[in-house]
Design a protein around this motif. Sequence first.
Motif, short mmCIF file in Angstrom:
data_model
loop_
_atom_site.label_atom_id
_atom_site.label_comp_id
_atom_site.label_asym_id
_atom_site.label_seq_id
_atom_site.Cartn_x
_atom_site.Cartn_y
_atom_site.Cartn_z
N MET A 203 44.92 44.92 39.24
CA MET A 203 44.74 44.28 37.67
C MET A 203 43.21 43.97 37.31
O MET A 203 42.90 43.54 36.62
CB MET A 203 44.88 42.51 38.21
CG MET A 203 46.23 42.40 38.29
SD MET A 203 46.92 40.62 39.10
CE MET A 203 45.86 39.49 38.30
N LEU A 204 42.23 44.02 38.43
CA LEU A 204 41.05 44.39 38.58
C LEU A 204 40.50 45.42 37.48
O LEU A 204 39.77 45.33 36.28
CB LEU A 204 39.91 44.76 40.19
CG LEU A 204 38.86 43.74 40.07
CD1 LEU A 204 38.19 43.32 39.14
CD2 LEU A 204 38.50 44.77 41.41
N VAL A 205 40.99 46.78 37.25
CA VAL A 205 40.74 47.53 36.85
C VAL A 205 41.30 46.87 35.77
O VAL A 205 40.12 47.32 34.20
CB VAL A 205 40.88 48.51 37.26
CG1 VAL A 205 41.18 49.98 35.93
CG2 VAL A 205 40.87 49.38 38.27
N GLU A 206 42.74 46.63 35.31
CA GLU A 206 43.21 46.82 33.58
C GLU A 206 42.13 45.28 33.46
O GLU A 206 42.17 44.75 31.67
CB GLU A 206 44.53 45.96 34.06
CG GLU A 206 45.54 46.72 34.03
CD GLU A 206 45.47 48.22 33.21
OE1 GLU A 206 45.54 47.45 31.76
OE2 GLU A 206 45.29 48.97 32.89
N GLY A 207 41.55 44.16 33.94
CA GLY A 207 40.12 43.22 33.57
C GLY A 207 39.23 43.94 33.04
O GLY A 207 38.73 43.00 31.79
N LEU A 208 38.83 44.83 33.65
CA LEU A 208 37.62 45.68 33.31
C LEU A 208 37.39 45.89 31.88
O LEU A 208 36.92 46.17 31.15
CB LEU A 208 36.87 45.53 34.51
CG LEU A 208 36.46 45.06 35.26
CD1 LEU A 208 35.94 45.70 37.03
CD2 LEU A 208 35.12 43.93 34.80
N GLY B 248 42.62 40.00 40.00
CA GLY B 248 42.46 40.79 41.36
C GLY B 248 41.89 40.75 42.03
O GLY B 248 42.36 42.02 43.81
N VAL B 249 40.63 40.25 42.00
CA VAL B 249 39.73 39.40 43.26
C VAL B 249 40.92 39.33 44.01
O VAL B 249 40.66 39.23 45.60
CB VAL B 249 38.52 39.17 42.98
CG1 VAL B 249 37.73 38.42 44.09
CG2 VAL B 249 37.39 40.01 42.43
N THR B 250 41.05 37.99 44.10
CA THR B 250 42.09 37.10 44.72
C THR B 250 43.34 37.92 45.18
O THR B 250 43.60 37.85 46.43
CB THR B 250 42.92 36.10 44.21
OG1 THR B 250 41.26 35.29 43.26
CG2 THR B 250 43.80 35.08 45.03
N LEU B 251 43.98 38.97 44.41
CA LEU B 251 44.49 39.56 45.68
C LEU B 251 43.92 40.87 46.97
O LEU B 251 44.44 40.86 48.34
CB LEU B 251 45.52 40.95 44.65
CG LEU B 251 46.34 39.43 44.03
CD1 LEU B 251 47.39 41.28 43.32
CD2 LEU B 251 47.88 39.45 44.90
N ILE B 252 42.65 41.75 46.57
CA ILE B 252 41.83 42.39 47.52
C ILE B 252 41.73 41.48 48.63
O ILE B 252 41.92 41.72 49.43
CB ILE B 252 41.10 43.15 46.65
CG1 ILE B 252 41.48 43.71 46.15
CG2 ILE B 252 40.11 43.52 47.46
CD1 ILE B 252 40.41 44.48 45.10
N VAL B 253 41.38 39.89 48.33
CA VAL B 253 41.22 38.90 49.81
C VAL B 253 42.65 38.58 50.47
O VAL B 253 42.25 38.72 51.45
CB VAL B 253 40.35 38.12 48.98
CG1 VAL B 253 40.11 36.90 50.01
CG2 VAL B 253 38.55 38.91 48.32
N LEU B 254 43.12 38.62 49.68
CA LEU B 254 45.26 38.42 50.51
C LEU B 254 45.19 39.25 51.14
O LEU B 254 45.72 39.03 51.99
CB LEU B 254 45.83 37.71 49.53
CG LEU B 254 45.47 36.77 48.65
CD1 LEU B 254 46.54 36.08 47.89
CD2 LEU B 254 45.69 35.05 50.10
N ALA B 255 44.86 40.57 50.83
CA ALA B 255 45.34 41.82 51.48
C ALA B 255 44.56 41.80 53.05
O ALA B 255 45.51 42.53 53.85
CB ALA B 255 45.07 42.94 50.82
#
Length: 150
Positions: A45-50, A64-71
């Motif tokens: 998501m982060l790469v696609e967003g950028l 994307g950042v939220t999913l990474i932090v939730l991981a």
Amino acid sequence: MSSEQTPAPTPAVTEEAGPRPGRLTAAAALAALEGLALVVGGAWMLVEGLTGHPDDRTSAVTGGVTLIVLALLPLLAARGLIGRRGWSRGPAVITQIMALPVAFNMVRADSLAVPAGIVLGVVAVAALVLLVNPTTTRALGIRGPGNAGN
């Protein structure tokens, strides 16, 4: 250091001497798998967003950042389960409970999310069963109600 100052071994340290139950290892592996899936999904998501052309770049990057932090929750829980830390069962159970409504919503979608939702649901239920298993709770040094003195 005198014998009076030497702390007695804690029950958790004493229990670690035996082999780790397979159920505990399997629960840790499932939690780690969920954490890695969240990292991969968040990175995508982060790469696609950028780099891509999302409808809302800010939402894509934030998601994307939220999913990474939730991981971090399932990954830390998996590490704790492997290390036989009693505290790790709580975050692992919370992760599985949070995964169930996500899996339900994925199954109700009309897309490729349906098979992923089925897999997520099966993994979450299997991990919950493994985490509440008496063998797992004993290996983590968790005492049930009424067994605080044991």
